[in-house]
Design an enzyme around this catalytic site. Structure first.
Site, PDB file in Angstrom:
ATOM      1  CG  ASP A  23     -10.356 -21.298  -6.343  1.00 24.62           C
ATOM      2  OD1 ASP A  23      -9.225 -21.312  -6.879  1.00 24.62           O
ATOM      3  OD2 ASP A  23     -10.410 -20.432  -5.389  1.00 24.62           O
ATOM      4  CB  CYS A  66      -3.131   1.165 -19.635  1.00 21.83           C
ATOM      5  SG  CYS A  66      -4.034   0.552 -18.225  1.00 21.83           S
ATOM      6  CB  CYS A 112      -2.909  -3.092 -13.037  1.00 21.06           C
ATOM      7  SG  CYS A 112      -1.982  -4.088 -14.235  1.00 21.06           S
ATOM      8  CB  CYS A 171      -5.745  -6.527  -2.621  1.00 22.89           C
ATOM      9  SG  CYS A 171      -5.304  -4.992  -3.316  1.00 22.89           S
ATOM     10  CB  CYS A 193      -4.604  -4.834  -9.860  1.00 20.17           C
ATOM     11  SG  CYS A 193      -5.438  -6.490  -9.509  1.00 20.17           S
ATOM     12  CB  CYS A 247      -8.604  -3.085 -14.715  1.00 24.16           C
ATOM     13  SG  CYS A 247      -8.393  -3.968 -16.357  1.00 24.16           S
TER      14      CYS A 247
END
Length: 294
Positions: A117, A174, A177, A224, A227, A231
């Site tokens: 990262d 689905c 999110c 955050c 989402c 899930c």
């Protein structure tokens, strides 16, 4: 080295998931990495991400490892989950360094380079090629067992290893999110970072009233998880086996930050993944969350 040998070595070093992707990346990689709204925090250009900015002239394989960080808690939280334990950059670097040392003992003439990262390497796509999971509509990388609560570490190497096969499993699509996102930033095939709460909590400078309203929708002052929380792939997943992630601090007291000097802040929280933006941004976000938007 066979895949069995590599998996056995990872198990000895307590690395939960490992796979191998081919290097260089296939031609179609650019189609997966290009996006209408690339986040400013994403390092490097598309070309640099395809090349990985590697110093190894003859890299032939990418060894990819996943490190789960999920820890259940009923405590008060105002930080994204990946920030609760020790800084994942340092943790992953430590594990991968041990893996490189073990590989060097067996193959001392080969080259190795660690990525976590902090380089332009397209880590999620490389993890996909390594057979470790699939993309969700929320643009997270999802492992069948650990969900999307993982961080990725990669070793580029001149060692030629048999590549794994990408999974055929896909996101359930689905739409949970997309509906739950505080800023409606998820578009199914891409993320519009401009209204993503995680991005806005890390964005410097003044924010518009619309951006402030997005931040104010949840209590988190950094990041955050909405989402991910909704899930289906993240339901009933096990707690992380990584000791460094098991000891958690899910809440930072804004009042304590106010009286700290920058030097004191760095000394107290420099080992945390959320500390890189400094206390000023965190205090701004806390003030926004406590602001009355009615």
């Amino acid at each position: 080295m066979t895949q069995f040998d590599l998996h056995a070595l990872a198990a000895q070093l307590h690395i939960p998931e490992i796979g191998v992707a081919p290097w260089p990346l296939p031609i179609e990689a650019s189609h997966h990495l290009d996006t209408p709204y690339p986040c400013p925090f994403t390092a490097g250009t598309l070309e640099e991400r395809l090349q990985g900015s590697s110093t190894i002239e003859s890299a032939r394989s990418a060894i990819v490892c996943l490190f789960p960080y999920y820890v259940p808690t009923t405590d008060r939280t105002n930080l994204a989950r990946y920030c609760w334990g020790q800084d994942y950059h340092l943790v992953v670097q430590s594990y991968l360094t041990k893996l490189v040392q073990a590989l060097q003992e067996k193959y001392p003439l080969e080259s190795y380079e660690i990525h976590c990262d902090t380089s332009p390497l397209a880590d999620r796509y490389v993890a996909y090629l390594a057979g470790l999971g699939f993309y969700g509509w929320n643009q997270t990388f999802i492992h069948p067992r650990w969900g999307s609560y993982t961080v990725i570490g990669t070793i580029l190497t001149s060692l030629e290893l048999p590549a794994d096969t990408p999974m055929e499993q896909t996101c359930l699509q689905c739409g949970a999110c997309l509906q739950a996102c505080p800023g409606q930033a998820l578009q199914g095939d891409h993320l519009d970072y401009r209204t993503c709460k995680s991005y806005l909590t890390q964005c410097k400078g003044d924010l518009t009233s619309k951006e402030e309203a997005i931040i104010a929708k949840t209590p988190l002052v950094f990041g955050c998880d909405v989402c991910q929380e909704v899930c289906p792939h993240n339901q009933q997943i096990p707690m992380t086996p990584i000791p460094e992630f098991q000891s958690i601090e899910p809440y930072i007291d804004p009042c304590a930050l106010e009286t700290m000097t920058n030097k004191e802040f760095k000394a107290a929280y420099g080992h945390k993944a959320w500390a890189w933006r400094g206390k000023k941004i965190l205090l701004r976000n806390d003030a926004i969350i406590r602001k009355d938007f009615t």
